[in-house]
Design a protein around this motif. Structure first.
Motif: not given
Length: 247
Positions: A181, A208, A241, A244-245
């Protein structure tokens, strides 16, 4: 610390960012490391940081002649390779409506063609039990503005990770991917005006779940895990990340 003693590792895109930090982690742990990059000055600086056991090769992964030269140099220096980090890549920020053929081709030549043929040309040097790690991105699963071509290129890399994992399995070679990320590598400042880079960075931090950028060392540790410790893992993508995903 000699965790990687007698390991030979090739890292494309290793002259800066988390490619360089990964190379330093491995070199400090006793590995011999060969890094590539397009900027001779940056390569020279990186080579000095990595010490006498490191090799720096100037090359553009978008050029198949350069990939052939890289494979030849790796064979001459190492003979066999224990791990390959396919990390070289570029980002181009451009609205979908303004995308040009030239920019699209540049992104795919580096991120897709470059990754594909780097693995093809270096695979014969990989020892049984060796590994390949490719850099994807959280952009391959998220719809993000300004980077449609980049996102598509990283989705292609995610797909080829699975294909390579299947095709190299008979040789005992594992192939996985790291999906970073937002990592604090300074890339925004390189591709955007200062004010725009600062604004974009603030937005990314606020969005985030962990409220921060990742540290390049966190990518380096993820590579080391996939390359050497995750011995029952292949075809996978390790997301780094800050959630975030995922959240």
């Amino acid at each position: 610390m000699n965790d990687y003693l007698r390991k030979n590792v090739v890292i494309t895109g290793g002259s800066s960012g988390f490619g360089l930090v990964t190379a330093k982690l491995l070199a400090d742990g006793g590995a011999r490391v060969l890094i590539t990059g397009r900027d001779p000055e940056a390569l020279a600086v990186a080579r000095a940081q990595l010490g006498d056991g490191a090799v720096a090769v100037r090359g553009d992964v978008g050029d198949l002649d350069d990939i052939d030269a890289l494979a030849a140099r790796a064979e001459a220096e190492f003979g066999g390779v224990d791990a390959l980090f396919v990390n070289a890549g570029i980002t181009r920020f451009m609205p979908f409506e303004a995308m040009t053929e030239a920019v699209y081709d540049e992104v795919f030549a580096t991120n897709v063609k470059g990754a594909y043929f780097t693995v093809q040309k270096l695979a014969p040097l990989l020892r049984e039990g060796g590994s390949v790690v490719l850099t994807t991105s959280v952009a391959n699963v998220k719809g993000l503005e300004m980077i449609s071509a980049y996102s598509a290129s990283k989705a292609a890399v995610r797909s080829m990770t699975r294909s390579f994992a299947r095709e190299l399995l008979p040789r005992g070679i594992r192939v996985n991917a790291i999906s970073p990320g937002p990592i604090a590598t300074g890339i925004l400042e390189k591709v955007m005006p200062k004010e725009a880079a600062e604004q974009t960075a603030a937005q990314m931090r606020d969005a985030n779940p962990m409220g921060r950028f990742g540290d390049p060392a966190e990518i380096a540790k993820a590579f080391a895990f996939l390359a050497f410790d995750a011995t029952f893992t292949t075809g996978a993508e390790l997301v780094v990340d800050g959630g975030a995903s995922q959240l």
